[in-house]
Motif scaffolding. Sequence first.
Motif, mmCIF file in Angstrom:
data_model
loop_
_atom_site.group_PDB
_atom_site.id
_atom_site.type_symbol
_atom_site.label_atom_id
_atom_site.label_comp_id
_atom_site.label_asym_id
_atom_site.label_seq_id
_atom_site.Cartn_x
_atom_site.Cartn_y
_atom_site.Cartn_z
ATOM 1 N N THR A 199 43.393 53.274 34.471
ATOM 2 C CA THR A 199 44.592 52.556 34.904
ATOM 3 C C THR A 199 44.145 51.342 35.707
ATOM 4 O OG1 THR A 199 44.773 53.879 36.931
ATOM 5 C CG2 THR A 199 46.018 54.632 34.981
ATOM 6 N N LEU A 200 45.015 50.364 35.816
ATOM 7 C CA LEU A 200 44.707 49.133 36.558
ATOM 8 C C LEU A 200 45.840 48.824 37.521
ATOM 9 C CD1 LEU A 200 43.018 46.572 37.092
ATOM 10 C CD2 LEU A 200 44.228 45.492 35.172
ATOM 11 N N LEU A 201 45.492 48.628 38.781
ATOM 12 C CA LEU A 201 46.439 48.165 39.794
ATOM 13 C C LEU A 201 46.039 46.752 40.182
ATOM 14 C CD1 LEU A 201 48.770 48.706 41.835
ATOM 15 C CD2 LEU A 201 46.989 49.454 43.449
ATOM 16 N N VAL A 202 46.947 45.804 40.004
ATOM 17 C CA VAL A 202 46.691 44.404 40.320
ATOM 18 C C VAL A 202 47.428 44.050 41.604
ATOM 19 C CG1 VAL A 202 46.933 42.019 39.546
ATOM 20 C CG2 VAL A 202 46.406 43.826 37.882
ATOM 21 N N THR A 203 46.688 43.559 42.589
ATOM 22 C CA THR A 203 47.283 43.138 43.862
ATOM 23 C C THR A 203 47.252 41.626 43.947
ATOM 24 O OG1 THR A 203 46.501 45.169 44.931
ATOM 25 C CG2 THR A 203 47.214 43.371 46.369
ATOM 26 N N ARG A 204 48.432 41.035 44.036
ATOM 27 C CA ARG A 204 48.539 39.581 44.132
ATOM 28 C C ARG A 204 48.139 39.110 45.529
ATOM 29 N NH1 ARG A 204 53.582 41.308 41.955
ATOM 30 N NH2 ARG A 204 53.851 40.841 39.722
ATOM 31 N N PRO A 205 47.895 37.796 45.701
ATOM 32 C CA PRO A 205 47.521 37.278 47.022
ATOM 33 C C PRO A 205 48.565 37.541 48.108
ATOM 34 C CG PRO A 205 46.961 35.687 45.330
ATOM 35 C CD PRO A 205 47.741 36.776 44.646
ATOM 36 N N ASP A 206 49.840 37.663 47.732
ATOM 37 C CA ASP A 206 50.879 37.906 48.744
ATOM 38 C C ASP A 206 51.053 39.386 49.049
ATOM 39 O OD1 ASP A 206 52.164 38.887 46.515
ATOM 40 O OD2 ASP A 206 53.862 37.495 46.598
ATOM 41 N N GLY A 207 50.216 40.244 48.453
ATOM 42 C CA GLY A 207 50.264 41.666 48.752
ATOM 43 C C GLY A 207 51.102 42.498 47.793
ATOM 44 N N THR A 208 51.904 41.861 46.963
ATOM 45 C CA THR A 208 52.685 42.610 45.982
ATOM 46 C C THR A 208 51.764 43.080 44.856
ATOM 47 O OG1 THR A 208 53.254 40.584 44.762
ATOM 48 C CG2 THR A 208 54.778 41.313 46.496
ATOM 49 N N THR A 209 52.208 44.099 44.131
ATOM 50 C CA THR A 209 51.352 44.690 43.115
ATOM 51 C C THR A 209 52.064 44.793 41.767
ATOM 52 O OG1 THR A 209 52.058 46.937 43.717
ATOM 53 C CG2 THR A 209 50.104 46.055 44.821
ATOM 54 N N LEU A 210 51.272 44.983 40.731
ATOM 55 C CA LEU A 210 51.792 45.266 39.400
ATOM 56 C C LEU A 210 50.816 46.184 38.691
ATOM 57 C CD1 LEU A 210 50.229 43.467 36.925
ATOM 58 C CD2 LEU A 210 51.201 41.620 38.270
ATOM 59 N N VAL A 211 51.349 46.943 37.733
ATOM 60 C CA VAL A 211 50.538 47.884 36.963
ATOM 61 C C VAL A 211 50.693 47.522 35.485
ATOM 62 C CG1 VAL A 211 50.082 50.299 36.403
ATOM 63 C CG2 VAL A 211 50.898 49.677 38.695
ATOM 64 N N PRO A 212 49.777 46.724 34.943
ATOM 65 C CA PRO A 212 49.888 46.325 33.541
ATOM 66 C C PRO A 212 49.539 47.475 32.600
ATOM 67 C CG PRO A 212 47.859 45.489 34.476
ATOM 68 C CD PRO A 212 48.608 46.124 35.609
ATOM 69 N N VAL A 213 49.958 47.336 31.364
ATOM 70 C CA VAL A 213 49.636 48.325 30.337
ATOM 71 C C VAL A 213 48.152 48.218 29.987
ATOM 72 C CG1 VAL A 213 50.081 49.079 27.976
ATOM 73 C CG2 VAL A 213 51.979 48.278 29.421
ATOM 74 N N VAL A 214 47.453 49.347 30.018
ATOM 75 C CA VAL A 214 46.017 49.402 29.748
ATOM 76 C C VAL A 214 45.796 50.075 28.397
ATOM 77 C CG1 VAL A 214 43.828 50.387 30.515
ATOM 78 C CG2 VAL A 214 45.407 49.440 32.186
ATOM 79 N N SER A 215 44.837 49.565 27.642
ATOM 80 C CA SER A 215 44.563 50.160 26.330
ATOM 81 C C SER A 215 43.076 50.120 26.034
ATOM 82 C CB SER A 215 45.334 49.430 25.224
ATOM 83 O OG SER A 215 44.930 48.071 25.165
ATOM 84 N N SER A 216 42.664 50.990 25.077
ATOM 85 C CA SER A 216 41.284 51.023 24.611
ATOM 86 C C SER A 216 41.288 51.211 23.102
ATOM 87 C CB SER A 216 40.509 52.160 25.278
ATOM 88 O OG SER A 216 39.191 52.249 24.763
ATOM 89 N N THR A 217 40.431 50.501 22.401
ATOM 90 C CA THR A 217 40.360 50.599 20.946
ATOM 91 C C THR A 217 39.020 51.131 20.462
ATOM 92 O OG1 THR A 217 39.613 48.301 20.765
ATOM 93 C CG2 THR A 217 42.002 48.705 20.629
ATOM 94 N N ASP A 218 38.169 51.543 21.424
ATOM 95 C CA ASP A 218 36.837 52.014 21.031
ATOM 96 C C ASP A 218 36.489 53.350 21.670
ATOM 97 O OD1 ASP A 218 36.538 51.210 23.625
ATOM 98 O OD2 ASP A 218 35.010 49.684 23.216
ATOM 99 N N GLY A 219 37.496 54.222 21.781
ATOM 100 C CA GLY A 219 37.232 55.565 22.278
ATOM 101 C C GLY A 219 36.974 55.666 23.759
ATOM 102 N N GLY A 220 37.446 54.697 24.522
ATOM 103 C CA GLY A 220 37.306 54.756 25.973
ATOM 104 C C GLY A 220 36.113 54.022 26.523
#
Length: 224
Positions: free
Chosen positions: A25-46
């Motif tokens: 999973t990926l948690l992205v923290t912006r410079p202003d402290g807010t966050t977002l969780v984008p969709v994560v994927s893998s195409t080569d078995g992890g």
Amino acid sequence: MPDVGDFVTATLAVDPHDGTTTAATLLVTRPDGTTLVPVVSSTDGGATWTAPVTYTQAGVWRLSWTVTGTGASVEHQLVSVAPAPGVVPVGARVYATTTQLAEYLGAAPPLDAARLLLEASRLLDSNFLRAAVYDVDVLGMPTDSLVIAAFAEAVCAQVAFWGEVGEETDVSGPLQGVAIGSVQLQYGAGDNRSGPSYYAPRLVRALESIPSDKLRFLASSGGW
């Protein structure tokens, strides 16, 4: 280095891994402290995980990956994002445009002209206009056409001056000992303070050209 508005694919390589238990999973923290969780994927078995990220703010972003299962780990990536080139901060007072600077120079302006004009405008505000009185609008910008033109000429003159002597000449301190007509401006004191040679002579002359009924100073000589 990415700029504001850039779309990137954040990538994480995981070793060891397997296609059954490895997850990320990926948690992205912006410079202003807010966050977002984008969709994560893998195409080569992890082995490799990716996620779309659009940089919407200038500053330092933190990308925090969490891997569970085989290859479990936590990894943080810091990404420095630059402002979009030539963009002036919202609410900043700038007294001339890059077009006016080009016309003043009689040549193409430098690529960082917007930043230089902003810095020259800030210099004008902090080092010359702190004790000045003139008509302004709700944003603090001058409203009289003569004052507007003179301020534009002043900041263009300062940018041209920096082009000749280097912008670093502006770092020594606040104004000390500049005369504008009959007014003596003296901010600060001491040998380590900057003097008139750190300012474009044409900047001072542009301010001198403004009639006294449109621009006046509340303070004359003395410390500030």
